[in-house]
Design a protein around this motif. Structure first.
Motif, PDB file in Angstrom:
ATOM      1  N   ASN A   1       4.847  -0.575   3.379  1.00  0.00           N
ATOM      2  CA  ASN A   1       3.840   0.399   2.984  1.00  0.00           C
ATOM      3  C   ASN A   1       2.461  -0.136   3.377  1.00  0.00           C
ATOM      4  OD1 ASN A   1       1.791   1.731   1.420  1.00  0.00           O
ATOM      5  ND2 ASN A   1       3.417   2.546   0.112  1.00  0.00           N
ATOM      6  N   LEU A   2       1.903   0.401   4.438  1.00  0.00           N
ATOM      7  CA  LEU A   2       0.631  -0.085   4.968  1.00  0.00           C
ATOM      8  C   LEU A   2      -0.508   0.090   3.963  1.00  0.00           C
ATOM      9  CD1 LEU A   2      -1.041  -1.298   7.224  1.00  0.00           C
ATOM     10  CD2 LEU A   2      -1.175   0.982   8.269  1.00  0.00           C
ATOM     11  N   GLN A   3      -0.515   1.177   3.209  1.00  0.00           N
ATOM     12  CA  GLN A   3      -1.592   1.391   2.242  1.00  0.00           C
ATOM     13  C   GLN A   3      -1.581   0.314   1.157  1.00  0.00           C
ATOM     14  OE1 GLN A   3      -4.059   3.540   2.803  1.00  0.00           O
ATOM     15  NE2 GLN A   3      -2.965   4.010   4.684  1.00  0.00           N
ATOM     16  N   ARG A   4      -0.397  -0.080   0.709  1.00  0.00           N
ATOM     17  CA  ARG A   4      -0.295  -1.147  -0.304  1.00  0.00           C
ATOM     18  C   ARG A   4      -0.654  -2.503   0.298  1.00  0.00           C
ATOM     19  NH1 ARG A   4       5.151  -1.420  -3.265  1.00  0.00           N
ATOM     20  NH2 ARG A   4       3.971  -2.916  -4.507  1.00  0.00           N
ATOM     21  N   PHE A   5      -0.424  -2.646   1.601  1.00  0.00           N
ATOM     22  CA  PHE A   5      -0.701  -3.912   2.278  1.00  0.00           C
ATOM     23  C   PHE A   5      -2.189  -4.081   2.594  1.00  0.00           C
ATOM     24  CE2 PHE A   5      -0.446  -6.857   5.965  1.00  0.00           C
ATOM     25  CZ  PHE A   5       0.234  -7.884   5.343  1.00  0.00           C
TER      26      PHE A   5
ATOM     27  N   GLY B   1      -9.083 -12.539   5.541  1.00  0.00           N
ATOM     28  CA  GLY B   1      -8.972 -11.355   6.376  1.00  0.00           C
ATOM     29  C   GLY B   1      -9.034 -10.093   5.544  1.00  0.00           C
ATOM     30  N   MET B   2      -9.475  -9.025   6.179  1.00  0.00           N
ATOM     31  CA  MET B   2      -9.532  -7.718   5.540  1.00  0.00           C
ATOM     32  C   MET B   2      -8.738  -6.748   6.416  1.00  0.00           C
ATOM     33  SD  MET B   2     -10.688  -6.110   2.895  1.00  0.00           S
ATOM     34  CE  MET B   2     -12.022  -7.099   2.260  1.00  0.00           C
ATOM     35  N   ILE B   3      -7.652  -6.213   5.850  1.00  0.00           N
ATOM     36  CA  ILE B   3      -6.795  -5.243   6.536  1.00  0.00           C
ATOM     37  C   ILE B   3      -7.311  -3.842   6.217  1.00  0.00           C
ATOM     38  CG2 ILE B   3      -4.468  -4.233   6.622  1.00  0.00           C
ATOM     39  CD1 ILE B   3      -4.295  -6.965   7.719  1.00  0.00           C
ATOM     40  N   THR B   4      -7.635  -3.079   7.268  1.00  0.00           N
ATOM     41  CA  THR B   4      -8.118  -1.715   7.101  1.00  0.00           C
ATOM     42  C   THR B   4      -7.231  -0.767   7.907  1.00  0.00           C
ATOM     43  OG1 THR B   4     -10.374  -2.580   6.941  1.00  0.00           O
ATOM     44  CG2 THR B   4     -10.128  -0.205   7.315  1.00  0.00           C
ATOM     45  N   PRO B   5      -6.397   0.040   7.217  1.00  0.00           N
ATOM     46  CA  PRO B   5      -5.563   1.014   7.931  1.00  0.00           C
ATOM     47  C   PRO B   5      -6.427   2.112   8.545  1.00  0.00           C
ATOM     48  CG  PRO B   5      -4.782   0.696   5.676  1.00  0.00           C
ATOM     49  CD  PRO B   5      -6.124   0.041   5.777  1.00  0.00           C
ATOM     50  N   LEU B   6      -6.022   2.565   9.709  1.00  0.00           N
ATOM     51  CA  LEU B   6      -6.712   3.658  10.389  1.00  0.00           C
ATOM     52  C   LEU B   6      -5.872   4.927  10.276  1.00  0.00           C
ATOM     53  CD1 LEU B   6      -7.843   1.661  13.546  1.00  0.00           C
ATOM     54  CD2 LEU B   6      -9.154   2.155  11.471  1.00  0.00           C
ATOM     55  N   PRO B   7      -6.477   6.107  10.398  1.00  0.00           N
ATOM     56  CA  PRO B   7      -5.727   7.361  10.237  1.00  0.00           C
ATOM     57  C   PRO B   7      -4.523   7.498  11.180  1.00  0.00           C
ATOM     58  CG  PRO B   7      -8.084   7.807  10.243  1.00  0.00           C
ATOM     59  CD  PRO B   7      -7.910   6.342  10.595  1.00  0.00           C
ATOM     60  N   ASN B   8      -4.586   6.880  12.361  1.00  0.00           N
ATOM     61  CA  ASN B   8      -3.492   7.011  13.329  1.00  0.00           C
ATOM     62  C   ASN B   8      -2.350   6.012  13.087  1.00  0.00           C
ATOM     63  OD1 ASN B   8      -4.596   4.613  14.196  1.00  0.00           O
ATOM     64  ND2 ASN B   8      -5.113   5.321  16.257  1.00  0.00           N
ATOM     65  N   GLY B   9      -2.438   5.209  12.015  1.00  0.00           N
ATOM     66  CA  GLY B   9      -1.388   4.247  11.718  1.00  0.00           C
ATOM     67  C   GLY B   9      -1.666   2.857  12.270  1.00  0.00           C
ATOM     68  N   ASN B  10      -2.699   2.722  13.083  1.00  0.00           N
ATOM     69  CA  ASN B  10      -3.106   1.409  13.564  1.00  0.00           C
ATOM     70  C   ASN B  10      -3.864   0.679  12.462  1.00  0.00           C
ATOM     71  OD1 ASN B  10      -1.960   2.061  16.018  1.00  0.00           O
ATOM     72  ND2 ASN B  10      -3.894   2.504  17.025  1.00  0.00           N
TER      73      ASN B  10
ATOM     74  N   THR C   1       3.799   0.193  15.894  1.00  0.00           N
ATOM     75  CA  THR C   1       4.974   0.429  16.727  1.00  0.00           C
ATOM     76  C   THR C   1       5.802   1.505  16.028  1.00  0.00           C
ATOM     77  OG1 THR C   1       6.359  -1.225  15.638  1.00  0.00           O
ATOM     78  CG2 THR C   1       4.962  -2.001  17.462  1.00  0.00           C
ATOM     79  N   ASN C   2       6.959   1.777  16.544  1.00  0.00           N
ATOM     80  CA  ASN C   2       7.855   2.754  15.913  1.00  0.00           C
ATOM     81  C   ASN C   2       8.510   2.204  14.660  1.00  0.00           C
ATOM     82  OD1 ASN C   2       7.325   4.662  17.891  1.00  0.00           O
ATOM     83  ND2 ASN C   2       8.994   3.942  19.183  1.00  0.00           N
ATOM     84  N   ILE C   3       8.335   0.906  14.406  1.00  0.00           N
ATOM     85  CA  ILE C   3       8.958   0.261  13.256  1.00  0.00           C
ATOM     86  C   ILE C   3       7.867  -0.119  12.256  1.00  0.00           C
ATOM     87  CG2 ILE C   3      10.358  -1.694  12.489  1.00  0.00           C
ATOM     88  CD1 ILE C   3      11.473  -1.772  15.396  1.00  0.00           C
ATOM     89  N   PRO C   4       7.867   0.470  11.056  1.00  0.00           N
ATOM     90  CA  PRO C   4       6.858   0.112  10.053  1.00  0.00           C
ATOM     91  C   PRO C   4       6.888  -1.390   9.746  1.00  0.00           C
ATOM     92  CG  PRO C   4       8.048   2.089   9.377  1.00  0.00           C
ATOM     93  CD  PRO C   4       8.774   1.518  10.577  1.00  0.00           C
ATOM     94  N   GLY C   5       5.711  -2.005   9.736  1.00  0.00           N
ATOM     95  CA  GLY C   5       5.610  -3.445   9.489  1.00  0.00           C
ATOM     96  C   GLY C   5       5.546  -4.269  10.761  1.00  0.00           C
ATOM     97  N   GLN C   6       5.703  -3.632  11.915  1.00  0.00           N
ATOM     98  CA  GLN C   6       5.567  -4.323  13.201  1.00  0.00           C
ATOM     99  C   GLN C   6       4.398  -3.720  13.965  1.00  0.00           C
ATOM    100  OE1 GLN C   6       9.407  -4.128  15.174  1.00  0.00           O
ATOM    101  NE2 GLN C   6       9.942  -6.121  14.338  1.00  0.00           N
TER     102      GLN C   6
ATOM    103  N   THR D   1       6.689  -9.278   1.928  1.00  0.00           N
ATOM    104  CA  THR D   1       5.510  -9.213   1.076  1.00  0.00           C
ATOM    105  C   THR D   1       5.882  -8.550  -0.246  1.00  0.00           C
ATOM    106  OG1 THR D   1       3.200  -8.505   0.886  1.00  0.00           O
ATOM    107  CG2 THR D   1       4.690  -6.991   2.035  1.00  0.00           C
ATOM    108  N   ASN D   2       5.194  -8.956  -1.294  1.00  0.00           N
ATOM    109  CA  ASN D   2       5.305  -8.214  -2.553  1.00  0.00           C
ATOM    110  C   ASN D   2       4.009  -7.434  -2.803  1.00  0.00           C
ATOM    111  OD1 ASN D   2       3.478 -10.119  -3.489  1.00  0.00           O
ATOM    112  ND2 ASN D   2       4.809 -10.926  -5.085  1.00  0.00           N
ATOM    113  N   TYR D   3       3.105  -7.451  -1.813  1.00  0.00           N
ATOM    114  CA  TYR D   3       1.850  -6.691  -1.778  1.00  0.00           C
ATOM    115  C   TYR D   3       0.772  -7.203  -2.732  1.00  0.00           C
ATOM    116  CZ  TYR D   3       4.721  -3.379   0.825  1.00  0.00           C
ATOM    117  OH  TYR D   3       5.557  -2.804   1.732  1.00  0.00           O
ATOM    118  N   THR D   4       1.145  -7.851  -3.822  1.00  0.00           N
ATOM    119  CA  THR D   4       0.149  -8.255  -4.817  1.00  0.00           C
ATOM    120  C   THR D   4      -0.131  -9.753  -4.807  1.00  0.00           C
ATOM    121  OG1 THR D   4       1.858  -8.474  -6.514  1.00  0.00           O
ATOM    122  CG2 THR D   4       0.714  -6.352  -6.374  1.00  0.00           C
ATOM    123  N   GLU D   5       0.778 -10.567  -4.230  1.00  0.00           N
ATOM    124  CA  GLU D   5       0.596 -12.017  -4.252  1.00  0.00           C
ATOM    125  C   GLU D   5       0.644 -12.657  -2.873  1.00  0.00           C
ATOM    126  OE1 GLU D   5       2.565 -14.150  -7.856  1.00  0.00           O
ATOM    127  OE2 GLU D   5       3.946 -12.589  -7.125  1.00  0.00           O
TER     128      GLU D   5
END
Length: 184
Positions: free
Chosen positions: A28-32, A60-69, A92-97, A116-120
């Protein structure tokens, strides 16, 4: 002839080692998204050896973009102080890659969020092919300190990937990087 056979065997082994790597199930990119600290690193590049003692925890700061990048802004201490760099990861076509083009190496690199557990914490594998295969495993934490069992999980994962103990690093914190008041 023996050298050619040995080379083929080595290449096949490396391919098998990396073919079994799967991203986090139901990634889940939004949680990541958000702030992460690189608190551990395993790297098998011989060119990295002189820099081992200079490495510090980076943020680092992860910022999701509207196109999934994803945009990843990383802050790290270098010889001239704290600096930031923007990485643009393409989905890519595979979430998390993801893939990204390294201008420094003029190569495309693969990024896989393995667990990942997203919180730790998050275990992330970076793979690239130059004149041979190179791999980097990173342990990211939502804070600069992670639980001992997470550190052990990271070290075990790196060992399973073939990293010797001396290539697994747990760097000390960086002071004032990113600088206080930078809004991060």
């Amino acid at each position: 002839m023996r050298i050619a056979v040995d080379t083929v065997v080595i290449v096949m082994c490396v391919m098998l080692v990396h073919s079994d790597i799967q991203p986090q199930r139901d990634f889940n990119l939004q949680r990541f998204a958000g702030k992460w600290y690189r608190v551990g690193l395993a790297y098998d590049s011989p060119g990295f050896v002189p820099y081992r003692d200079k490495l510090r925890i980076s943020m680092g700061m992860i910022t999701p973009l509207p196109n999934g990048n994803v945009n990843l802004t990383m802050w790290a201490i270098g010889p001239t102080g704290c600096h930031s760099k923007l990485y643009q990861y393409e989905r890519t076509n595979i979430p998390g890659q993801f893939t990204y083009f390294s201008a420094r190496h003029n190569k495309v690199k693969d990024i896989t969020v393995v667990e990942t557990n997203y919180t730790e914490y998050a275990l992330v594998l970076k793979h690239k092919r130059f004149d041979r295969e190179y791999t980097q495993v990173a342990l990211y934490g939502r804070s600069q300190k992670v639980k001992p069992e997470i550190i052990q999980k990271f070290k075990s994962f790196a060992a399973l990937r073939g990293f010797p103990k001396e290539s697994v690093l747990m760097p000390p914190p960086a002071e004032n990087c990113p600088p206080s008041g930078s809004g991060r």
